[in-house]
Scaffold this active site. Structure first.
Site, short mmCIF file in Angstrom:
data_model
loop_
_atom_site.label_atom_id
_atom_site.label_comp_id
_atom_site.label_asym_id
_atom_site.label_seq_id
_atom_site.Cartn_x
_atom_site.Cartn_y
_atom_site.Cartn_z
N LEU A 12 0.87 -1.17 0.00
CA LEU A 12 0.00 0.00 0.00
C LEU A 12 0.91 1.23 0.00
CD1 LEU A 12 -2.80 -0.86 2.62
CD2 LEU A 12 -3.04 -0.79 0.14
N ASP A 13 0.48 2.26 -0.69
CA ASP A 13 1.27 3.50 -0.69
C ASP A 13 1.38 4.04 0.73
OD1 ASP A 13 1.44 3.27 -3.41
OD2 ASP A 13 -0.18 4.69 -3.83
N ARG A 14 2.41 4.83 0.94
CA ARG A 14 2.67 5.35 2.28
C ARG A 14 1.49 6.13 2.85
NH1 ARG A 14 8.17 8.33 4.26
NH2 ARG A 14 7.46 9.02 6.31
#
Length: 489
Positions: A218-220
């Site tokens: 998942l993106d930050r």
């Protein structure tokens, strides 16, 4: 005498001799390179600098389960990276990838005519043949080096443990699922002192001897469901399941089973033309800022063949009327906002945008797929996405930087930070946090398969589904409440 003949030939036929000399120089250079490489290998071999792994054996393994669940034939080969991870489960994946980047991994081919054939450098995605051997630097198996867990021991605290374990959503013998908070990186890297994979390895082992491993990313700044395998075997199975889902959607395989479902919620600026539909547009990576950074964009006709096929289904959940003005304190309708503008003489003030809640179902797993499809295809960038929705945020007068730049979660947040920073970022605040949340995921219950032990005989019809759900993060819940307070929402 030979020197005279050569000199005479040079004088009479300079062009021919030039070709001969070029060939001799090239052969000499190749010989020197091979000899140098061989000397280095012999030197390293004599000083026991190589760790030689067992020969590749394409026996049925966990990676074949994903293909069997999707009803597709299995293959007998594997990549060099996967074979190393299978033979050396104690080595961190990041370390093995670094060895490939530094070109320190070699492969000895099984088709060699002689036993003393020197190994050749190999890439992470290069396929293995039966009997091939991988050679790694001996230093990777040196137990004297401190492990990641030992290096992070000084940062351990009971508060940290409670925080990480509070993120847990589901756990069985094969997987563990957490609700990822905003701003926290999933994987370690340069400048990152704290990441979820390291924290999970420390605090989410429970009764397992092995640390949990990442299955997907998942993106930050994204939030929501993050699945981790509790063993190397279960992680490999789930990797195969996620990979086969993308392959099936990319190749548009008719009758392809969908045993993995992912549903995201996103708040976007504007509203798509249709209330539901499917986006099937390839994506490509481009380098910007003179090679300092990169971004994903839609592939045009010139580079469509080199792009990665990406498919996203979407539907509108709810939408706010255009011109709705929201404050931190309350329910302020568009009519009351208009009245306040009249009283304050601000009739020419630009009206705030329309907001729409979307449900996004990615059928492929490409980097930044949902963010690019929303911004560049639907024309509705996600709230808080300052990378792909820069112009839309600039138009409404918001800061052009990521909320995680200010949210210092490389260290564990204190109680005050969790009460303030983690709850800020809604559409009523001065700066938006990314409004992209993995809300629901359906995965096959692979724990039953692994407990039976016979992974070569898998029937997807008899495997039950696990439905995972994650509540909205504080900033998205606050935006939902603010928009829901309007009777037209």
């Amino acid at each position: 005498m030979a020197e005279r003949l050569l000199l005479r030939q040079i004088i009479r036929r300079p062009a021919t001799v030039k070709i001969i000399l070029t060939k001799l120089v090239y052969e000499q250079k190749c010989w020197y390179t091979a000899a140098s490489d061989g000397e280095n290998y012999d030197k390293e071999k004599n000083t026991n600098q190589w760790l030689i792994l067992p020969p590749f054996n394409p026996a049925p393994d966990a990676s074949s389960i994903g293909k069997k669940l999707y009803g597709r034939p299995d293959e007998t080969n594997a990549s060099a990276l996967n074979w190393i991870l299978k033979c050396c489960p104690h080595l961190p994946r990041s370390l093995v990838q670094k060895l490939f980047r530094l070109r320190q991994v070699r492969k000895q081919s099984s088709s060699a005519g002689s036993k003393d054939q020197r190994p050749r450098r190999v890439g992470a995605k290069d396929l293995m043949d039966i009997g091939d051997r991988i050679c790694l630097p001996k230093s990777v198996d040196d137990k004297s080096h401190p492990t990641v867990e030992e290096k992070n021991q000084s940062f351990s605290s009971e508060e940290e443990r409670r925080f990480v374990q509070s993120l847990e959503l589901y756990k069985d013998s094969a997987i563990i699922v957490i609700n990822k908070p905003p701003g926290m990186p999933v994987q370690g890297g340069v400048g990152i002192r704290r990441s979820l994979d390291e924290l999970a390895a420390k605090y989410l082992r429970y009764d397992c001897m092995e640390p949990p491993r990442l299955v997907h990313r998942l993106d930050r700044d994204s939030t929501g469901i993050l699945v981790m395998g509790r063993t190397q075997l279960s992680t490999t199975v789930l990797h195969s399941v996620f990979r086969e889902k993308t392959i099936g959607a990319s190749n548009d395989i008719l009758g392809s089973k969908r045993i993995l479902h992912k549903r995201y919620w996103a708040l976007v600026i504007g509203s798509p033309r249709r209330r539901q539909g499917s986006v099937s547009v390839p994506l490509i990576k481009v380098v910007v800022d003179n090679g300092k950074s990169e971004r994903i964009t839609v592939a045009d006709n010139s580079n469509r063949l080199s792009g990665q096929h990406a498919v996203t289904d979407y539907r509108v959940i709810a939408s706010s009327p255009s011109g709705l003005f929201l404050t931190q304190s309350s329910n302020v309708s568009s009519m009351s906002y208009l009245l306040s503008c009249v009283l304050e003489g601000m009739l020419f003030k630009p009206s705030p945008p329309c907001y729409t809640w979307l449900e996004l179902s990615p059928l492929t797993g490409r980097k930044h797929q949902l963010r690019v499809h929303c911004a560049e295809v639907l024309g509705t960038p996600i709230v808080g996405d300052y990378k792909y929705g820069r112009q839309a945020h600039k138009k409404i007068g918001h800061y052009l930087e990521s909320a995680s730049d200010h949210l210092k979660l490389s260290d564990m947040p204190s109680k005050d930070e969790k009460d303030t920073e983690l709850e800020s970022g809604s559409i009523s605040d001065e700066q938006f946090s990314l409004h992209l949340h993995c809300k629901e995921m359906v995965v096959p219950d692979i724990s039953v398969v692994l407990q039976n032990g016979n992974i070569s005989d898998v029937d997807s019809a008899r495997i039950r589904d696990i439905v995972l759900r994650a509540p909205l993060p504080a900033h998205m819940q606050r935006s939902w409440d603010l928009l829901s307070s309007n009777h037209n929402f």
